[in-house]
Design an enzyme around this catalytic site. Structure first.
Site, PDB file in Angstrom:
ATOM      1  N   ILE A  84      34.308 -25.783 -71.103  1.00 21.89           N
ATOM      2  CA  ILE A  84      35.681 -25.365 -71.378  1.00 21.89           C
ATOM      3  C   ILE A  84      36.487 -26.599 -71.771  1.00 21.89           C
ATOM      4  O   ILE A  84      36.739 -27.476 -70.949  1.00 21.89           O
ATOM      5  CB  ILE A  84      36.314 -24.682 -70.154  1.00 21.89           C
ATOM      6  CG1 ILE A  84      35.472 -23.495 -69.683  1.00 21.89           C
ATOM      7  CG2 ILE A  84      37.732 -24.211 -70.483  1.00 21.89           C
ATOM      8  CD1 ILE A  84      35.997 -22.819 -68.425  1.00 21.89           C
ATOM      9  N   GLY A  85      36.881 -26.663 -73.027  1.00 30.71           N
ATOM     10  CA  GLY A  85      37.576 -27.843 -73.541  1.00 30.71           C
ATOM     11  C   GLY A  85      36.575 -28.900 -73.947  1.00 30.71           C
ATOM     12  O   GLY A  85      36.590 -30.026 -73.441  1.00 30.71           O
ATOM     13  N   THR A 144      37.278 -25.077 -77.763  1.00 34.58           N
ATOM     14  CA  THR A 144      38.308 -26.084 -77.963  1.00 34.58           C
ATOM     15  C   THR A 144      39.458 -25.448 -78.740  1.00 34.58           C
ATOM     16  O   THR A 144      39.271 -24.431 -79.418  1.00 34.58           O
ATOM     17  CB  THR A 144      37.778 -27.313 -78.727  1.00 34.58           C
ATOM     18  OG1 THR A 144      38.850 -28.242 -78.962  1.00 34.58           O
ATOM     19  CG2 THR A 144      37.178 -26.928 -80.064  1.00 34.58           C
ATOM     20  N   GLN A 169      38.249 -31.238 -83.941  1.00 33.82           N
ATOM     21  CA  GLN A 169      37.143 -31.475 -83.023  1.00 33.82           C
ATOM     22  C   GLN A 169      35.978 -30.535 -83.296  1.00 33.82           C
ATOM     23  O   GLN A 169      34.820 -30.958 -83.362  1.00 33.82           O
ATOM     24  CB  GLN A 169      37.614 -31.309 -81.582  1.00 33.82           C
ATOM     25  CG  GLN A 169      38.510 -32.419 -81.079  1.00 33.82           C
ATOM     26  CD  GLN A 169      38.922 -32.216 -79.626  1.00 33.82           C
ATOM     27  OE1 GLN A 169      38.963 -31.089 -79.127  1.00 33.82           O
ATOM     28  NE2 GLN A 169      39.243 -33.292 -78.946  1.00 33.82           N
ATOM     29  N   CYS A 227      49.543 -45.661 -69.120  1.00 34.30           N
ATOM     30  CA  CYS A 227      48.613 -44.842 -68.343  1.00 34.30           C
ATOM     31  C   CYS A 227      47.665 -45.725 -67.527  1.00 34.30           C
ATOM     32  O   CYS A 227      47.361 -45.417 -66.369  1.00 34.30           O
ATOM     33  CB  CYS A 227      47.833 -43.919 -69.262  1.00 34.30           C
ATOM     34  SG  CYS A 227      48.813 -42.556 -69.937  1.00 34.30           S
TER      35      CYS A 227
END
Length: 386
Positions: free
Chosen positions: A177-178, A200, A205, A357
């Site tokens: 998933i993703g 996705t 992608q 980040c």
């Protein structure tokens, strides 16, 4: 500007000591930060209005004024780390961001329609750009640096760790998933003999992955996770849960539950926050990951109630600091090839994103968790691998 020769050598702004300037100086001093000081983490002020923006807009004003060139720092990662360790974000609570917080709390900003926005804004920037920044498999999630010395080694170690935690065996059918650019799916198929279906919301992608892995038993779908309803032996989700939103956590887990066969395992790999509150950083939300939201342990726990047994929870968030710094080094090295196309503002925005980040993970303000979940629990218990 750009490339590894980044410099903060500009004419310093000579500011007047207004009450806001003095308050900012005092707050920064409590974190060991000076204005126009000599340390790599010190703020070099180039224009007026920065204190006013910080006190009015918090992290949004700090990030926007950096992108605009109003201030610099040789090491924004160290600056952000010190700001967070000193808890200065708790002392500056801008009233202008109340509406942002209320929207995050009450609105579902990750509906089926809105879910595609992050793909268009962030993941569809261009495969050439990401290929220059990431490892050869295009793995855009935290590496596992336990025994690794390079980014490629760290990412393959992470992918193998996931495969071993899931106990993959030849012939298994796995849902991702993703799936991103297919890094996990390709590794699992090549090394563990499984077939995979990946979903996705990024057209770039999906198309890249289809062209990259034509000979492997992989299916890449442009599909929202909520539309999934078919059986799989194993499920994995690496770096996608950050786009789900607290209004949809339970729905997400229900989808995984209905798609996972009995005795199956589900590995959830996600960034997480220390506090249970539906709030995301406003600068990241506006410029990098629209509609994103980091979960807390408690929120994930609520979402899996009576659906899964939590067999294992592993935190290696400190490894994301090293991963982001490796991405930043690649970005700086590759920047001359993208400067004309993307421009100075993008350079400053992306540099701030990666380094801010990294500083947040270094300060342990945010985490990286891998959850191993099972329907009904693993007979005789789950044995962690590392």
């Amino acid at each position: 500007m750009g490339s590894a020769e980044y410099t903060t050598e500009r004419t310093p702004y000579i500011y007047h000591h207004s009450s806001l300037h003095r308050l900012l100086l005092d707050l920064l001093a409590s974190a060991g930060i000076e204005v126009n000081g000599s340390h790599p983490w010190d703020i070099q002020l180039h224009a007026s209005g920065v204190p006013e923006r910080i006190f009015a807009e918090g992290s949004l004003g700090l990030g926007e004024s950096y992108v605009a060139g109003a201030w610099d720092a040789e090491r924004p990662d160290e600056l952000i780390c010190r700001l967070l360790q000193a808890r200065l974000h708790e002392k500056v609570r801008p009233s202008r961001l109340i509406f942002h917080a209320l929207k995050a709390r009450w609105l579902n900003r990750q509906t089926s329609k809105r879910a595609w926005q992050v793909g268009e804004v962030h993941y569809d920037l261009g495969n050439d750009f990401y290929a220059a920044m990431l490892d050869p498999r295009m793995t855009y999630t935290c590496g596992y640096w336990h025994n690794a010395t390079t980014l490629e080694q760290a990412q393959e170690a992470k992918l193998d760790l996931v495969c071993r935690k899931l106990g993959l065996k030849p012939g298994m059918r796995v849902l991702d998933i993703g799936c991103g650019w297919g890094s996990f799916m390709s590794y699992a198929a090549e090394h563990y003999g499984v077939e995979c279906v990946g979903v996705t919301i990024s057209r770039e992608q999906a198309e890249w992955a289809r062209q990259r892995y034509p000979g492997l038993p992989l299916e890449f779908r442009l599909q929202d996770y909520r539309d999934l309803n078919e059986p799989f032996d194993r499920i994995v989700s690496i770096g996608m849960f950050e786009h789900v939103g607290h209004k949809n956590y339970r729905t997400y887990m229900e989808v995984a539950h209905r798609c996972l066969k009995e005795q199956g395992l589900f590995l959830l790999h996600t960034i997480g926050k220390n506090l249970r509150r539906p709030h995301t950083d406003p600068w990241i939300d506006k410029y990098i990951f629209p509609n994103g939201e980091l979960p807390s342990i408690g929120q994930i726990g609520d979402a899996v109630d009576n659906l899964f047994v939590v067999e294992d929870l592993h935190n290696f968030g400190a490894d994301y600091d090293q991963t982001l710094m490796a991405w930043h080094a690649n970005f700086e090295q590759a920047w001359p090839g993208f400067r004309d196309e993307l421009g100075e503002r993008f350079y400053r925005m992306w540099r701030y994103y990666l380094l801010a980040c990294a500083g947040a993970f270094r300060a342990r303000e945010i985490q990286l968790w891998q959850w191993v979940l099972a329907k009904g629990g693993v007979d005789q218990g789950y044995r962690r691998v590392s």
